[in-house]
Design a protein around this motif. Structure first.
Motif, PDB file in Angstrom:
ATOM      1  N   UNK A  50       0.872  -1.173   0.000  1.00 53.43           N
ATOM      2  CA  UNK A  50       0.000   0.000   0.000  1.00 53.43           C
ATOM      3  C   UNK A  50       0.908   1.221   0.000  1.00 53.43           C
ATOM      4  N   UNK A  51       0.745   2.087  -0.990  1.00 57.19           N
ATOM      5  CA  UNK A  51       1.510   3.330  -1.023  1.00 57.19           C
ATOM      6  C   UNK A  51       0.622   4.455  -0.525  1.00 57.19           C
ATOM      7  N   UNK A  52       1.236   5.460   0.069  1.00 57.90           N
ATOM      8  CA  UNK A  52       0.423   6.578   0.542  1.00 57.90           C
ATOM      9  C   UNK A  52       1.221   7.861   0.556  1.00 57.90           C
ATOM     10  N   UNK A  53       0.499   8.917   0.399  1.00 60.88           N
ATOM     11  CA  UNK A  53       0.956  10.290   0.510  1.00 60.88           C
ATOM     12  C   UNK A  53      -0.263  11.037   1.004  1.00 60.88           C
ATOM     13  N   UNK A  54      -0.793  11.930   0.171  1.00 60.83           N
ATOM     14  CA  UNK A  54      -2.030  12.609   0.513  1.00 60.83           C
ATOM     15  C   UNK A  54      -3.176  11.608   0.591  1.00 60.83           C
ATOM     16  N   UNK A  55      -3.150  10.616  -0.296  1.00 61.80           N
ATOM     17  CA  UNK A  55      -4.128   9.528  -0.310  1.00 61.80           C
ATOM     18  C   UNK A  55      -3.389   8.199  -0.343  1.00 61.80           C
ATOM     19  N   UNK A  56      -4.079   7.129   0.017  1.00 58.56           N
ATOM     20  CA  UNK A  56      -3.489   5.790  -0.020  1.00 58.56           C
ATOM     21  C   UNK A  56      -4.022   5.034  -1.226  1.00 58.56           C
ATOM     22  N   UNK A  57      -3.220   4.086  -1.692  1.00 57.57           N
ATOM     23  CA  UNK A  57      -3.585   3.256  -2.822  1.00 57.57           C
ATOM     24  C   UNK A  57      -3.050   1.849  -2.572  1.00 57.57           C
ATOM     25  N   UNK A  58      -3.909   0.848  -2.657  1.00 57.43           N
ATOM     26  CA  UNK A  58      -3.446  -0.531  -2.547  1.00 57.43           C
ATOM     27  C   UNK A  58      -2.856  -0.919  -3.893  1.00 57.43           C
ATOM     28  N   UNK A  59      -1.534  -1.067  -3.937  1.00 64.27           N
ATOM     29  CA  UNK A  59      -0.820  -1.393  -5.164  1.00 64.27           C
ATOM     30  C   UNK A  59      -1.070  -2.847  -5.529  1.00 64.27           C
ATOM     31  N   UNK A  60      -0.968  -3.725  -4.535  1.00 61.26           N
ATOM     32  CA  UNK A  60      -1.252  -5.143  -4.732  1.00 61.26           C
ATOM     33  C   UNK A  60      -1.750  -5.699  -3.400  1.00 61.26           C
ATOM     34  N   UNK A  68       5.383  -8.941  -4.310  1.00 55.98           N
ATOM     35  CA  UNK A  68       5.441  -7.744  -3.461  1.00 55.98           C
ATOM     36  C   UNK A  68       6.735  -6.973  -3.714  1.00 55.98           C
ATOM     37  N   UNK A  69       7.860  -7.682  -3.821  1.00 54.36           N
ATOM     38  CA  UNK A  69       9.134  -7.018  -4.096  1.00 54.36           C
ATOM     39  C   UNK A  69       9.113  -6.334  -5.463  1.00 54.36           C
ATOM     40  N   UNK A  73       9.602  -2.346  -5.950  1.00 57.99           N
ATOM     41  CA  UNK A  73      10.642  -1.795  -6.818  1.00 57.99           C
ATOM     42  C   UNK A  73      10.068  -0.894  -7.903  1.00 57.99           C
ATOM     43  N   UNK A  74       8.821  -1.102  -8.274  1.00 59.47           N
ATOM     44  CA  UNK A  74       8.193  -0.301  -9.312  1.00 59.47           C
ATOM     45  C   UNK A  74       7.543   0.981  -8.827  1.00 59.47           C
ATOM     46  N   UNK A  75       7.491   1.195  -7.524  1.00 59.77           N
ATOM     47  CA  UNK A  75       6.864   2.409  -7.005  1.00 59.77           C
ATOM     48  C   UNK A  75       7.643   3.645  -7.440  1.00 59.77           C
ATOM     49  N   UNK A  76       6.926   4.704  -7.752  1.00 59.51           N
ATOM     50  CA  UNK A  76       7.551   5.979  -8.090  1.00 59.51           C
ATOM     51  C   UNK A  76       7.074   7.036  -7.102  1.00 59.51           C
ATOM     52  N   UNK A  77       7.934   7.996  -6.847  1.00 56.34           N
ATOM     53  CA  UNK A  77       7.605   9.065  -5.922  1.00 56.34           C
ATOM     54  C   UNK A  77       6.549   9.968  -6.546  1.00 56.34           C
ATOM     55  N   UNK A  78       5.485  10.219  -5.816  1.00 56.45           N
ATOM     56  CA  UNK A  78       4.412  11.062  -6.329  1.00 56.45           C
ATOM     57  C   UNK A  78       4.243  12.347  -5.529  1.00 56.45           C
ATOM     58  N   UNK A  79       4.959  12.493  -4.427  1.00 53.32           N
ATOM     59  CA  UNK A  79       4.815  13.678  -3.601  1.00 53.32           C
ATOM     60  C   UNK A  79       3.544  13.610  -2.772  1.00 53.32           C
ATOM     61  N   UNK A  80       3.240  14.687  -2.110  1.00 59.76           N
ATOM     62  CA  UNK A  80       2.016  14.739  -1.334  1.00 59.76           C
ATOM     63  C   UNK A  80       2.270  14.861   0.151  1.00 59.76           C
ATOM     64  N   UNK A  81       1.190  14.896   0.884  1.00 63.57           N
ATOM     65  CA  UNK A  81       1.245  14.982   2.335  1.00 63.57           C
ATOM     66  C   UNK A  81       1.318  13.577   2.914  1.00 63.57           C
ATOM     67  N   UNK A  82       1.084  13.423   4.204  1.00 62.16           N
ATOM     68  CA  UNK A  82       1.217  12.122   4.855  1.00 62.16           C
ATOM     69  C   UNK A  82      -0.101  11.745   5.522  1.00 62.16           C
ATOM     70  N   UNK A  83      -0.744  10.703   4.998  1.00 68.30           N
ATOM     71  CA  UNK A  83      -2.057  10.289   5.471  1.00 68.30           C
ATOM     72  C   UNK A  83      -1.954   8.884   6.084  1.00 68.30           C
ATOM     73  N   UNK A  84      -1.534   8.827   7.331  1.00 67.81           N
ATOM     74  CA  UNK A  84      -1.395   7.541   8.021  1.00 67.81           C
ATOM     75  C   UNK A  84      -2.742   6.844   8.206  1.00 67.81           C
ATOM     76  N   UNK A  85      -3.792   7.606   8.453  1.00 70.80           N
ATOM     77  CA  UNK A  85      -5.111   7.004   8.688  1.00 70.80           C
ATOM     78  C   UNK A  85      -5.558   6.203   7.474  1.00 70.80           C
ATOM     79  N   UNK A  86      -5.465   6.794   6.300  1.00 68.65           N
ATOM     80  CA  UNK A  86      -5.896   6.097   5.102  1.00 68.65           C
ATOM     81  C   UNK A  86      -4.968   4.920   4.789  1.00 68.65           C
ATOM     82  N   UNK A  87      -3.674   5.081   5.051  1.00 64.39           N
ATOM     83  CA  UNK A  87      -2.727   3.986   4.824  1.00 64.39           C
ATOM     84  C   UNK A  87      -3.073   2.779   5.700  1.00 64.39           C
TER      85      UNK A  87
END
Length: 172
Positions: A50-60, A68-69, A73-87
């Motif tokens: 699960x990746x997160x910044x301003x919003x979370x997204x279940x990658x797989x 999973x690896x 390895x394919x994740x890219x930086x998207x910027x944003x704030x930090x949303x622990x709750x949604x993660x």
């Protein structure tokens, strides 16, 4: 642009070098942990990303360590704030859709920042999501990643913390 993720750091309100360096530290740490858990456990473990910044997204959702690896390895930086709750909520949802029996649900929340989203009370929202996951029997292990160059007074403690973390991994 930074050398670790050129053209991916695009949020003017964040320091580009810090964001890119931290993001790559988070990715490397998460990958190393998946590998270590896989090597130290008897088998049958599953991972979700699960990746997160301003919003979370279940990658797989729940999958093998190899997939999973690959996704990490394919994740890219998207910027944003930090949303622990949604993660945390997205992570918990991956357990809810997985039918493995006799498993221990663990969320490893790897972050480079404090909760800044959602809304007016990001800490309260993160705490509520964590409490909900805990009530469902999930253990949450938060890990804060920060470049060593910015750590001054705590560098001796960091070495000790790394040794303790290794002991905990060996114990698992």
């Amino acid at each position: 642009l930074c050398s670790d993720c050129p053209s991916q750091c695009h949020q003017d309100i964040f320091d580009v070098a810090t964001c890119c360096s931290n993001f790559n530290l988070v990715k490397r740490f998460a990958g190393a942990l998946v590998q270590a858990v896989t090597e130290e456990t008897p088998g049958g473990e599953s991972f979700a990303v699960v990746e997160f910044g301003t919003n979370a997204n279940t990658v797989v959702g729940m999958t093998s360590h190899n997939e999973a690896l690959q996704e990490l390895n394919g994740l890219v930086y998207t910027g944003g704030y930090t949303n622990h709750a949604e993660a945390i909520s997205h992570c918990q949802a991956t357990f809810d859709t997985y039918s493995g029996s006799n498993r221990e649900n663990v969320i490893l929340l790897v972050t480079d920042g404090v909760a800044t989203r959602p809304g007016k009370d990001p800490f309260g929202a993160a705490t509520a999501a964590a409490d909900s996951a805990k009530e469902a029997g999930t253990t949450i292990l938060p890990v804060f990643i920060q470049p060593l160059a910015t750590v001054t007074a705590f560098s001796a403690n960091a070495v000790e913390a790394a040794a303790i973390a290794q002991q905990e991994l060996n114990y698992m």
